[in-house]
Design an enzyme around this catalytic site. Structure first.
Site, PDB file in Angstrom:
ATOM      1  N   SER A   7      26.152  16.453 -17.376  1.00 51.20           N
ATOM      2  CA  SER A   7      25.903  16.427 -18.824  1.00 51.20           C
ATOM      3  C   SER A   7      24.410  16.661 -19.062  1.00 51.20           C
ATOM      4  O   SER A   7      23.591  16.480 -18.151  1.00 51.20           O
ATOM      5  CB  SER A   7      26.359  15.100 -19.437  1.00 51.20           C
ATOM      6  OG  SER A   7      25.807  14.018 -18.729  1.00 51.20           O
ATOM      7  N   GLU A   9      21.066  16.265 -21.918  1.00 53.95           N
ATOM      8  CA  GLU A   9      20.557  15.564 -23.110  1.00 53.95           C
ATOM      9  C   GLU A   9      19.490  16.409 -23.809  1.00 53.95           C
ATOM     10  O   GLU A   9      18.586  16.940 -23.160  1.00 53.95           O
ATOM     11  CB  GLU A   9      19.970  14.227 -22.645  1.00 53.95           C
ATOM     12  CG  GLU A   9      19.404  13.407 -23.776  1.00 53.95           C
ATOM     13  CD  GLU A   9      18.994  12.008 -23.304  1.00 53.95           C
ATOM     14  OE1 GLU A   9      19.785  11.352 -22.608  1.00 53.95           O
ATOM     15  OE2 GLU A   9      17.869  11.608 -23.633  1.00 53.95           O
ATOM     16  N   ASP A 100      14.034   1.603 -29.461  1.00 56.75           N
ATOM     17  CA  ASP A 100      12.715   0.962 -29.385  1.00 56.75           C
ATOM     18  C   ASP A 100      12.019   1.112 -30.721  1.00 56.75           C
ATOM     19  O   ASP A 100      12.026   2.196 -31.299  1.00 56.75           O
ATOM     20  CB  ASP A 100      11.838   1.646 -28.326  1.00 56.75           C
ATOM     21  CG  ASP A 100      12.303   1.312 -26.933  1.00 56.75           C
ATOM     22  OD1 ASP A 100      12.580   0.129 -26.678  1.00 56.75           O
ATOM     23  OD2 ASP A 100      12.407   2.250 -26.117  1.00 56.75           O
ATOM     24  N   PHE A 207       5.562   9.018 -19.998  1.00 55.06           N
ATOM     25  CA  PHE A 207       6.949   8.560 -20.226  1.00 55.06           C
ATOM     26  C   PHE A 207       7.269   7.385 -19.294  1.00 55.06           C
ATOM     27  O   PHE A 207       7.853   6.403 -19.684  1.00 55.06           O
ATOM     28  CB  PHE A 207       7.958   9.643 -19.852  1.00 55.06           C
ATOM     29  CG  PHE A 207       8.174  10.728 -20.862  1.00 55.06           C
ATOM     30  CD1 PHE A 207       7.640  10.680 -22.144  1.00 55.06           C
ATOM     31  CD2 PHE A 207       8.959  11.834 -20.515  1.00 55.06           C
ATOM     32  CE1 PHE A 207       7.865  11.710 -23.044  1.00 55.06           C
ATOM     33  CE2 PHE A 207       9.187  12.861 -21.408  1.00 55.06           C
ATOM     34  CZ  PHE A 207       8.647  12.800 -22.674  1.00 55.06           C
ATOM     35  N   HIS A 257      23.287  13.346 -15.151  1.00 54.62           N
ATOM     36  CA  HIS A 257      22.959  13.559 -16.565  1.00 54.62           C
ATOM     37  C   HIS A 257      21.495  14.002 -16.597  1.00 54.62           C
ATOM     38  O   HIS A 257      20.606  13.249 -16.186  1.00 54.62           O
ATOM     39  CB  HIS A 257      23.136  12.239 -17.335  1.00 54.62           C
ATOM     40  CG  HIS A 257      22.753  12.306 -18.785  1.00 54.62           C
ATOM     41  ND1 HIS A 257      23.596  12.771 -19.773  1.00 54.62           N
ATOM     42  CD2 HIS A 257      21.604  11.952 -19.425  1.00 54.62           C
ATOM     43  CE1 HIS A 257      22.989  12.701 -20.955  1.00 54.62           C
ATOM     44  NE2 HIS A 257      21.775  12.211 -20.770  1.00 54.62           N
TER      45      HIS A 257
END
Ligand code: FAD
Length: 279
Positions: A7, A9, A100, A207, A257
């Site tokens: 998958s 994102e 968040d 990140f 993913h």
């Protein structure tokens, strides 16, 4: 051996240029026959309309689309409205998160943790949605302890989540050890590793610091050593991430993913090294 479930994102684009780029990315990644494309949701609902638009476009192209939905700062009424919209459009997979808030802010909404949102979705829409939740093999940065984090993860599964996607990591042992712990805790749902390709060390380090993903010292130093030589950094990153994916699949991960950052190139190359190409 069954083919691993793949998958991808995306984040919802803000500009016409970003939209055109995402369409091109999707066209390339669709060749890999993914199970679904997911679309992120800005905490506090900042991307609500763009997430919906992106999801509907993906669906209109004949692909399964899974919107992310985050509970922090949303009221039950707002979430219910969003769930109805998705259901009416025939969307039946969600990635359900706490989200968040900007640092220092506390949740102003009805949901403090993701398990509460999962329960709410099950109470209001029954089994309509396949619910994915987040898992953290290297533990969530706010977790009091690894065992508390595992218990909180289990709460989401017990509340009705079907499957999970992990935060990214570069140490496959973190995932395998986490899977062992889940099994001992009676968590038996598929947990798909989230994979972050390496595009740029500055962005990746930023990140990772925020989300608590560890960049092993040897990897961080090697990546920093490339300086402005992005081509060499990416070639090295490609090797590292390809090997990570190989180890994960060989060790029994049910799928992968990919956090695409709306780019296809590196992921298509990784997929071809892994023989993930669709028919
Ligand atoms: P939770 O499962 O609620 O956990 C958050 C923290 O609270 C953990 O430390 C947990 O141990 C702790 N906790 C849980 N329950 C309790 C309790 N009862 N008491 C005390 N502590 C508790 N963010 C976005 O804003 N938009 C997105 O689209 C998005 N997509 C993501 C996709 C994936 C696959 C992943 C892995 C993350 C994504 N995130 C997204 C980031 C996510 O919102 C953050 O990591 C957030 O900090 C936690 O979300 P969660 O759903 O894991 O929260």
């Amino acid at each position: 051996m069954t083919a691993p479930m793949i998958s991808f994102e995306f984040f919802p684009p803000k500009t016409a240029e970003g939209l055109a780029k995402l369409r091109e990315t999707r066209k390339q990644l669709a060749l890999l026959n993914p199970k679904f494309f997911s679309v992120t949701f800005g905490a506090g609902g900042s991307t609500r309309d763009r997430t919906l638009e992106t999801v509907l476009e993906i669906q209109s192209e004949g692909h399964e689309a899974a919107p992310h939905i985050s509970g922090v700062s949303s009221s039950g009424e707002e979430i219910q409205g969003l769930l109805e919209t998705y259901r009416n459009k025939g969307i039946n997979r969600l990635v359900v998160l706490r989200g968040d808030l900007p640092s220092g802010e506390v949740s102003a909404g009805d949901f403090h943790y993701a398990n509460e949102l999962v329960s709410f979705i099950r109470q209001t829409t029954g089994d309509w949605f396949h619910i994915e939740v987040a898992a953290y093999p290297e533990f969530h940065p706010e977790a009091r302890s690894p065992s508390a984090d595992l218990m909180h993860f289990k709460n989401k599964i017990d509340a009705g989540a079907n499957t999970a996607i992990t935060q990214y990591f570069y140490n496959p042992d973190a995932y395998f050890r986490f899977m062992d712990q889940c099994q001992s805790a009676g968590i038996n749902v598929p947990i798909v590793p989230g994979v972050m390709p390496i595009y740029n060390i500055t962005q990746l380090a930023r990140f990772s610091d925020v989300c608590g993903a560890d960049i092993p010292r040897w990897l961080r130093l090697r990546l920093q050593d490339y300086g402005d030589d992005l081509a060499s950094l990416r070639a090295f990153g490609l090797d590292v991430v390809t090997e990570l994916c190989q180890k994960l699949l060989a060790g029994g991960a049910p799928g992968l993913h990919f956090y695409t950052l709306n780019q296809a190139g590196i992921i298509s190359t990784i997929a071809s090294h892994l023989n993930l190409q669709g028919d």
